[in-house]
Write a protein that holds these residues in place. Sequence first.
Motif, PDB file in Angstrom:
ATOM      1  N   SER A 269       0.812  -1.221   0.000  1.00  0.00           N
ATOM      2  CA  SER A 269       0.000   0.000   0.000  1.00  0.00           C
ATOM      3  C   SER A 269       0.840   1.263   0.000  1.00  0.00           C
ATOM      4  O   SER A 269       0.345   2.347   0.341  1.00  0.00           O
ATOM      5  CB  SER A 269      -0.963  -0.006   1.200  1.00  0.00           C
ATOM      6  OG  SER A 269      -1.975  -0.972   1.022  1.00  0.00           O
ATOM      7  N   ALA A 270       2.110   1.122  -0.381  1.00  0.00           N
ATOM      8  CA  ALA A 270       2.994   2.275  -0.604  1.00  0.00           C
ATOM      9  C   ALA A 270       3.030   3.229   0.584  1.00  0.00           C
ATOM     10  O   ALA A 270       2.879   4.439   0.436  1.00  0.00           O
ATOM     11  CB  ALA A 270       2.566   3.021  -1.871  1.00  0.00           C
ATOM     12  N   GLN A 271       3.247   2.667   1.770  1.00  0.00           N
ATOM     13  CA  GLN A 271       3.364   3.495   2.963  1.00  0.00           C
ATOM     14  C   GLN A 271       4.836   3.807   3.242  1.00  0.00           C
ATOM     15  O   GLN A 271       5.730   3.089   2.804  1.00  0.00           O
ATOM     16  CB  GLN A 271       2.742   2.767   4.170  1.00  0.00           C
ATOM     17  CG  GLN A 271       1.254   2.511   4.035  1.00  0.00           C
ATOM     18  CD  GLN A 271       0.436   3.783   3.978  1.00  0.00           C
ATOM     19  OE1 GLN A 271       0.189   4.435   4.984  1.00  0.00           O
ATOM     20  NE2 GLN A 271       0.001   4.159   2.779  1.00  0.00           N
ATOM     21  N   PHE A 272       5.078   4.891   3.925  1.00  0.00           N
ATOM     22  CA  PHE A 272       6.435   5.282   4.275  1.00  0.00           C
ATOM     23  C   PHE A 272       7.104   4.162   5.087  1.00  0.00           C
ATOM     24  O   PHE A 272       6.475   3.622   6.003  1.00  0.00           O
ATOM     25  CB  PHE A 272       6.397   6.574   5.110  1.00  0.00           C
ATOM     26  CG  PHE A 272       7.744   7.042   5.569  1.00  0.00           C
ATOM     27  CD1 PHE A 272       8.541   7.802   4.734  1.00  0.00           C
ATOM     28  CD2 PHE A 272       8.221   6.713   6.833  1.00  0.00           C
ATOM     29  CE1 PHE A 272       9.780   8.235   5.160  1.00  0.00           C
ATOM     30  CE2 PHE A 272       9.457   7.136   7.260  1.00  0.00           C
ATOM     31  CZ  PHE A 272      10.239   7.906   6.417  1.00  0.00           C
ATOM     32  N   PRO A 273       8.322   3.750   4.752  1.00  0.00           N
ATOM     33  CA  PRO A 273       9.253   4.348   3.786  1.00  0.00           C
ATOM     34  C   PRO A 273       9.333   3.611   2.452  1.00  0.00           C
ATOM     35  O   PRO A 273      10.263   3.860   1.674  1.00  0.00           O
ATOM     36  CB  PRO A 273      10.578   4.232   4.529  1.00  0.00           C
ATOM     37  CG  PRO A 273      10.461   2.924   5.257  1.00  0.00           C
ATOM     38  CD  PRO A 273       9.012   2.786   5.655  1.00  0.00           C
ATOM     39  N   LEU A 274       8.398   2.686   2.154  1.00  0.00           N
ATOM     40  CA  LEU A 274       8.439   1.947   0.888  1.00  0.00           C
ATOM     41  C   LEU A 274       7.436   2.502  -0.117  1.00  0.00           C
ATOM     42  O   LEU A 274       6.953   1.780  -0.982  1.00  0.00           O
ATOM     43  CB  LEU A 274       8.161   0.455   1.147  1.00  0.00           C
ATOM     44  CG  LEU A 274       9.180  -0.287   2.002  1.00  0.00           C
ATOM     45  CD1 LEU A 274       8.791  -1.753   2.161  1.00  0.00           C
ATOM     46  CD2 LEU A 274      10.585  -0.180   1.408  1.00  0.00           C
ATOM     47  N   HIS A 275       7.169   3.800  -0.018  1.00  0.00           N
ATOM     48  CA  HIS A 275       6.191   4.425  -0.907  1.00  0.00           C
ATOM     49  C   HIS A 275       6.787   4.829  -2.250  1.00  0.00           C
ATOM     50  O   HIS A 275       6.050   5.224  -3.158  1.00  0.00           O
ATOM     51  CB  HIS A 275       5.634   5.687  -0.238  1.00  0.00           C
ATOM     52  CG  HIS A 275       6.678   6.737  -0.026  1.00  0.00           C
ATOM     53  ND1 HIS A 275       7.575   6.679   1.015  1.00  0.00           N
ATOM     54  CD2 HIS A 275       6.996   7.853  -0.735  1.00  0.00           C
ATOM     55  CE1 HIS A 275       8.395   7.717   0.945  1.00  0.00           C
ATOM     56  NE2 HIS A 275       8.064   8.439  -0.110  1.00  0.00           N
ATOM     57  N   THR A 276       8.094   4.738  -2.402  1.00  0.00           N
ATOM     58  CA  THR A 276       8.782   5.353  -3.543  1.00  0.00           C
ATOM     59  C   THR A 276       8.442   4.717  -4.883  1.00  0.00           C
ATOM     60  O   THR A 276       8.618   5.331  -5.937  1.00  0.00           O
ATOM     61  CB  THR A 276      10.297   5.298  -3.331  1.00  0.00           C
ATOM     62  OG1 THR A 276      10.692   3.919  -3.119  1.00  0.00           O
ATOM     63  CG2 THR A 276      10.705   6.101  -2.109  1.00  0.00           C
TER      64      THR A 276
END
Length: 702
Positions: A269-276
């Motif tokens: 779900s592209a949440q911080f810190p893997l949202h990039t």
Amino acid sequence: MFFLDHAYLIPLTPIVSFVLILFFGKRIPSRGAAIGVFALVLCFGMSLLTAYQWIDQPKTIETLHHATPAQLAAHDAGKQVEEQHASGEAEETTYKRAPVVHETTWFENGAMKIKAGVLIDGLAVALLVVVSTISLMVHIFSTEYMRDDRRKTHYFAALSLFTSGMFILVTSSNTLQMIFGWEMMGLCSFMLIGHWWEDKDISNAALKAFFTTRTGDIGLLVGVSMLFWLAGGTFDIGHINSMALAGHIDQGLLTAAACALLVAVIGKSAQFPLHTWLPDAMAGPTPVSALIHAATMVVAGVFLIARLYGVFWQGFHIGAGDGYTPVAMVGAITILIAAALAFVQTDIKKVLAYSTVSQLGYMVMALGVGGWTAGVFHLFTHAFFKACLFLGAGSIAHSGSHHSFEMKKDMGGLKKHMPITYWTFVVATLALAGFPLTAGFFSKDEILTSAGKNGYELFFWVGLVGAVMTTAYMTRCIYLTFHGEPRGNAAHHHPHESPLPITGPLVFLAILSIVAGFAQAPMLHIEFFADVFEPAFVSNVVAHHEFVASYAALGTLAFIIGVALAGVYYFRREGRSLGLADKGLAHAGYTFLVNKYYLDTLYTDGVVGGLKGPIAAAAYWFNQNVLDGIVNGAAAIAVATGRFTYNVIDQQVVDGAVNGLGISAEAGGGALRTVQTGKVQQYAAILFGALVIFAVALWRLT
């Protein structure tokens, strides 16, 4: 209840569509598009009929609001439990619909039986309606948008398979089966994002999305595996939730499993810190962005929390109301960091991408503060207005900016040329920003109420600040796209309104962006969504609050402040720079945002580069010293064997034997040649001698 009992037909239909498109798509005029659209029409109809039959189901399960683990265990044992509010007043007894589950044995391992099946409850029904609606609109939109694409058949085949993956995920009755749907979407998203793989940037974006989400998937595998053993050797979702809420799982291990699953949520779900990965994924076709980034893959993580809410609730003590939970913290940070990044984007799709990341943060935060209905309802409403915005961006690129998504360079002044696109975009933006009586207003109000009333005041204020930022960056987006003077392609390529296959879905989604909110409108005494779609095990533990007028007023004030700030800057000053970001700390902050907090640099150069260099060096050494040594050694042995074969076996043995036979034949021929004199008398003498010898031999034998 045919459709409740045969809900497996919904995920099966797009799988059949996928196969038919692959085999016959290139042989029909639409190149597979007609098959895909027809399949989604069937899915949409079946989803609506499934929802109707679900609503028509009798309520048979008694719920226990705010029940403790001991009370839940007692209730499971059949004891009567008197539940009390904090004020001491007994709650009114409520009832919920029982889930419809159909399972069969998938495979066996000794005494262990692993089942596969379909679970239809309120959550599954809500997602079926959302996914089928958005996917159908995307399919229709794509018939025009991808009309002349060189890989149109491949595109519609992947679109069907992707939709099936989401259907499988939301209807799975066990966590192992969920993984299949989860990974099907990951594979198909890789194919769809990288649809135009000849472009290096697009290919890199697809790889980045694939590998980043795979990082989160490690958490999913670990969490599912842990829950399997902690729940007594079962993947059954209902059993896992029941055991977690009843306190039958060790608290420390349950928290560890919840943490592992949270990693999966952060990745998917592209949440911080893997949202990039999500903003870069905008490189794919725009309809793909509307499907993947509005209603399907990116909300899979949110769905995971909602589906296994008992694990997260008990694992992170969400019901304690002690100010924060890891889930809420992840969501809150994501809301703010993504909204800030949206302000410095010039690509309209990337503005919407960071907006999506931020709104996903709202959903995760809502679930983290005990607002199950708030989080899922925002997932429900967000799908409609965000899909409308993404498809609106596609309409602009198709007919207004000549395939460009750059707002500052190639847009501006499009309002008069594209009125349908403009007004649908405005309606969807109002819903996203939480304008009163739109869908986004009601769902965000639910989130604010849950945070404020459940003891998570900090996240209430985060939600308000995020609302101001959302309104401001979307006002900027509308101004740069539709207002002001035409620039670049918008000025030189004769913009015009898009055709019906594009504007039709926009109008339909814009309508839903308003009316969908009335499914849960406490201010109007409507709580249809909570009543129909909230599962019984969730109702047992979460708090349900009345409408709070002050919270709604603050949400409306946040909208007004956001519009005022951005409106003054863009509409009053017509976008003329104030020079605030040209020097000092403001310039440093602007640079920090433009470089996306340097997270891409950290991941690409630091993590990937730091691993890639040593790994590449080790692989090179292994190649040169081990693999090449083996190959060179094998070659040397082959050469030596060849020489021995030639010099000894071929030249001496084989050729010697052949030459020896030749010499013997020549010598024998030379000896026999002397017998051939041509004299008849000599031949007669030889014949007479032979007869004598034959007669003597015959006599001796007799």
